[in-house]
Design a protein around this motif. Structure first.
Motif, short mmCIF file in Angstrom:
data_model
loop_
_atom_site.label_atom_id
_atom_site.label_comp_id
_atom_site.label_asym_id
_atom_site.label_seq_id
_atom_site.Cartn_x
_atom_site.Cartn_y
_atom_site.Cartn_z
N ILE A 53 -31.23 38.56 -65.71
CA ILE A 53 -32.07 39.15 -66.77
C ILE A 53 -33.21 39.95 -66.15
CG2 ILE A 53 -33.74 38.60 -68.59
CD1 ILE A 53 -30.95 38.35 -69.62
N ASN A 54 -33.89 39.37 -65.18
CA ASN A 54 -35.00 40.07 -64.52
C ASN A 54 -34.53 41.34 -63.82
OD1 ASN A 54 -36.94 38.26 -65.39
ND2 ASN A 54 -36.68 36.94 -63.61
N HIS A 55 -33.37 41.27 -63.19
CA HIS A 55 -32.83 42.44 -62.50
C HIS A 55 -32.45 43.52 -63.52
CE1 HIS A 55 -30.33 43.86 -58.82
NE2 HIS A 55 -30.93 44.86 -59.41
N LEU A 56 -31.86 43.10 -64.64
CA LEU A 56 -31.53 44.07 -65.69
C LEU A 56 -32.78 44.77 -66.19
CD1 LEU A 56 -29.63 45.43 -67.73
CD2 LEU A 56 -29.96 43.43 -69.21
N ILE A 57 -33.83 44.02 -66.43
CA ILE A 57 -35.09 44.62 -66.90
C ILE A 57 -35.61 45.64 -65.89
CG2 ILE A 57 -37.53 44.13 -67.39
CD1 ILE A 57 -36.49 41.43 -68.61
N SER A 58 -35.58 45.29 -64.60
CA SER A 58 -36.07 46.23 -63.59
C SER A 58 -35.18 47.48 -63.52
CB SER A 58 -36.19 45.57 -62.22
OG SER A 58 -34.92 45.27 -61.68
N GLU A 59 -33.88 47.31 -63.72
CA GLU A 59 -32.98 48.46 -63.72
C GLU A 59 -33.22 49.36 -64.94
OE1 GLU A 59 -31.43 49.46 -61.25
OE2 GLU A 59 -31.09 47.69 -60.02
N VAL A 60 -33.50 48.75 -66.08
CA VAL A 60 -33.81 49.55 -67.28
C VAL A 60 -35.09 50.35 -67.06
CG1 VAL A 60 -34.50 49.43 -69.71
CG2 VAL A 60 -32.54 48.09 -68.90
N ILE A 61 -36.08 49.73 -66.44
CA ILE A 61 -37.33 50.45 -66.15
C ILE A 61 -37.05 51.63 -65.21
CG2 ILE A 61 -39.56 50.26 -64.95
CD1 ILE A 61 -39.67 47.35 -66.13
N GLU A 62 -36.24 51.40 -64.18
CA GLU A 62 -35.88 52.49 -63.27
C GLU A 62 -35.13 53.59 -64.01
OE1 GLU A 62 -33.86 51.18 -59.72
OE2 GLU A 62 -35.29 49.55 -59.44
N LEU A 63 -34.25 53.22 -64.92
CA LEU A 63 -33.53 54.21 -65.70
C LEU A 63 -34.48 55.04 -66.56
CD1 LEU A 63 -30.89 55.49 -66.81
CD2 LEU A 63 -30.83 53.61 -68.47
N LEU A 64 -35.44 54.38 -67.19
CA LEU A 64 -36.40 55.10 -68.01
C LEU A 64 -37.25 56.07 -67.19
CD1 LEU A 64 -37.52 52.20 -70.37
CD2 LEU A 64 -36.05 54.16 -70.96
N GLN A 65 -37.49 55.71 -65.95
CA GLN A 65 -38.28 56.57 -65.07
C GLN A 65 -37.46 57.72 -64.49
OE1 GLN A 65 -39.63 53.59 -62.30
NE2 GLN A 65 -41.42 53.09 -63.53
N ASN A 66 -36.15 57.57 -64.48
CA ASN A 66 -35.28 58.59 -63.89
C ASN A 66 -34.00 58.68 -64.70
OD1 ASN A 66 -34.30 60.49 -62.13
ND2 ASN A 66 -33.85 59.04 -60.49
N TYR A 67 -34.15 59.04 -65.96
CA TYR A 67 -33.04 58.96 -66.91
C TYR A 67 -31.83 59.80 -66.53
CZ TYR A 67 -30.29 58.75 -71.09
OH TYR A 67 -29.25 58.55 -71.95
N HIS A 68 -32.02 60.89 -65.86
CA HIS A 68 -30.91 61.78 -65.55
C HIS A 68 -30.12 61.36 -64.30
CE1 HIS A 68 -31.86 64.38 -68.82
NE2 HIS A 68 -33.12 64.36 -68.45
N SER A 69 -30.51 60.25 -63.71
CA SER A 69 -29.78 59.73 -62.55
C SER A 69 -28.58 58.91 -63.02
CB SER A 69 -30.70 58.85 -61.70
OG SER A 69 -29.93 58.13 -60.77
N LEU A 70 -27.40 59.40 -62.72
CA LEU A 70 -26.20 58.66 -63.11
C LEU A 70 -26.14 57.32 -62.41
CD1 LEU A 70 -23.53 61.50 -63.27
CD2 LEU A 70 -24.86 60.48 -65.13
N ASP A 71 -26.69 57.23 -61.19
CA ASP A 71 -26.75 55.95 -60.49
C ASP A 71 -27.50 54.90 -61.29
OD1 ASP A 71 -25.21 56.50 -58.29
OD2 ASP A 71 -26.89 56.77 -56.91
N GLU A 72 -28.59 55.31 -61.92
CA GLU A 72 -29.38 54.34 -62.70
C GLU A 72 -28.60 53.87 -63.92
OE1 GLU A 72 -31.86 52.88 -61.54
OE2 GLU A 72 -32.33 54.26 -59.91
N HIS A 73 -27.82 54.74 -64.53
CA HIS A 73 -26.98 54.33 -65.65
C HIS A 73 -25.98 53.26 -65.20
CE1 HIS A 73 -28.44 58.15 -67.27
NE2 HIS A 73 -28.14 57.67 -68.46
#
Length: 90
Positions: free
Chosen positions: A53-73
């Motif tokens: 859960i904590n890792h998912l939250i951190s990944e969502v934050i990274e995605l929000l900061q870099n939304y156009h990165s397919l890696d983050e998706h």
């Protein structure tokens, strides 16, 4: 645009390949505990759910900061998948 089943299936196949590739590319970070080596057995360990859960939250934050990165998706999808797998074992 109406999404037909063939188009959806093709997109899901591409996404699945990308998810698997990312798991394999990051397997070195987890060594013998990598799901690419041990499947879902590590997911049964105590505290793993909270870590996921904590890792998912951190990944969502990274995605929000870099939304156009397919890696983050893919990172968010992989964490969501691990949570799903945790709750839906074999």
């Amino acid at each position: 645009m109406i999404l037909d089943n063939e188009t959806l299936d093709a997109a899901l196949k591409r996404f699945t390949v990308a998810m698997k590739d990312k798991f394999q590319a990051r397997a070195y970070k987890h060594g013998e505990r990598s799901v690419t080596k041990v499947g879902d057995s590590v997911l049964r360990e105590p505290k793993v759910f909270n870590e996921l859960i904590n890792h998912l939250i951190s990944e969502v934050i990274e995605l929000l900061q870099n939304y156009h990165s397919l890696d983050e998706h893919i990172d968010v999808a992989n964490m969501a998948f691990l949570l799903w797998w945790h709750d839906n074992p074999k």
